[in-house]
Design a protein around this motif. Structure first.
Motif: not given
Length: 400
Positions: A382-400
């Protein structure tokens, strides 16, 4: 060492997580030479390849036949890294192995070891024929060597090698080809060092006087004692081209009449021409490649040179990531700062070979405005449209 002996646990994958073929040319406790077949290379951009090691209980998947696939136009590929007394062994599935005279030496080259030819020695495919001073292919050969003689004859051909002539300043010296020195039958083509130039000679009808295409005088400072990457192409459409160190040195645009079958009957040789082994070469040859019926374009030739030359910067090695056997997927960009209104480079997760991710989730679920998360592929884009504060995101995956 972190890797298994011989690099048995070495694996490579594309940025999308798809395992790609590799061939280990040589391996020691301190260094290795490895060829990797990359599906595509971005022009004026970066192409990421990931290397993995450190897993026990696995066997090597090194395969020259997979890297230098005949379906990609490779007829024969010889790394010239064999010990003295053993001829160059073909990396492709064609298995066109040469038998060397005992006087051909194994010496350091551009990429690992190379072969040294001393004007009185030669190399040839030995499916049949007498074992004389020169070990050469038989004219009536019906085995693997027939692929080099190209019957039925090709309309296109590409041959390349690293070459270093160490003696002889005037006359012609044959690097590789299958061309009878004296006029008559059995004349196809040969790549030569002619004085301070490189030259391709050919006779499409197999009998007439040869046509010669020669690089301009002293083009690229082709003096004795220097390594050059030389590529020649012969085409029924675009004529003949000679490249030195990745740059086109000369082009003869006259289309070459397809070689007739008889023209391909001369015995393939490295280091001399057939008929009393004339035009003998004194010097080094490394990484010889022969592609019948395929024309490699200028971009291919340039990339070949830039990825093989001494001091090459086209390929760089990044930082190693500590092995975590519990982690089966990761993002190449773990921490990023993006610019407002500028599209980001999609952050695509890498999935370890042997695993399949069927679904992804992210927490928190709300990304900075303008960015999107694909729950099927795990891609952040995507393309950031606004200024945002730093944040942490956690991604999980279903793996076979």
């Amino acid at each position: 060492a972190e890797a298994l002996p011989g690099g048995a646990d070495l694996r490579f994958a594309s940025s999308a997580g798809v395992e790609i073929p590799h061939q280990i040319e040589s391996w020691s406790d301190t260094s290795a030479l490895v060829w990797v077949r990359v599906p595509a290379v971005a022009g004026n951009g970066n192409t990421t390849v990931r290397m993995y090691w450190g897993r026990t209980g696995v066997t090597s998947t090194s395969s020259g036949a997979a890297v230098f696939d005949t379906s990609a136009g490779f007829t024969g590929v010889w790394h010239m890294n064999e010990a003295q007394g053993t001829g160059p062994q073909d990396a492709t599935a064609n298995g066109i192995n040469w038998t060397a005279h005992s006087g051909v030496l194994s010496v350091p080259g551009v990429i690992g070891q190379a072969r040294y030819y001393n004007q009185g020695q030669g190399t040839g495919t030995a499916d049949a024929g007498s074992l004389t001073t020169y070990i050469v292919d038989s004219i009536n050969n019906v085995g693997a060597g027939a692929l080099l003689r190209s019957t039925p004859a090709p309309t296109n051909l590409t041959v390349s090698a690293w070459v270093n002539r160490v003696a002889g300043s005037n006359g012609s010296a044959a690097i590789v080809g299958h061309f009878r020195y004296s006029a008559g039958a059995n004349r196809s083509w040969a790549l030569l060092r002619a004085g301070s130039n490189y030259q391709i000679i050919y006779s499409p009808d197999g009998t007439s006087a040869e046509t010669r295409v020669t690089t301009p005088n002293n083009w690229g400072a082709t003096t004795n004692g220097q390594w050059h990457h030389v590529t020649a192409t012969i085409s029924s459409v675009d004529g003949v081209r000679l490249y030195v160190n990745g740059e086109q040195a000369i082009a003869d645009a006259n289309p070459v009449t397809p070689f007739v079958a008889d023209a391909a009957a001369a015995r393939p040789l490295i280091g001399a021409l057939e008929r009393n082994f004339q035009q003998r070469f004194e010097g080094y040859v490394d990484e010889l490649r022969w592609s019948n019926r395929v024309i490699r374009d200028a971009n291919w030739v340039k990339l070949d040179y830039e990825t093989q030359r001494p001091g090459a910067t086209a390929v760089t090695v990044g930082n190693a990531v500590t092995n975590d056997t519990s982690r089966v997927f990761l993002y190449p960009t773990k921490s990023a700062t993006y610019t407002q209104t500028v599209p980001i480079t999609p952050n695509t997760p890498y999935i370890k070979p042997g695993n399949t991710a069927t679904a992804f989730a992210i927490s928190p679920t709300t990304l900075p405005a303008g960015l999107a998360f694909n729950t099927t592929t795990g891609v952040i884009s995507g393309t950031p449209t606004t200024v945002s504060a730093a944040a942490q995101f956690i991604v999980t995956a279903t793996v076979n």
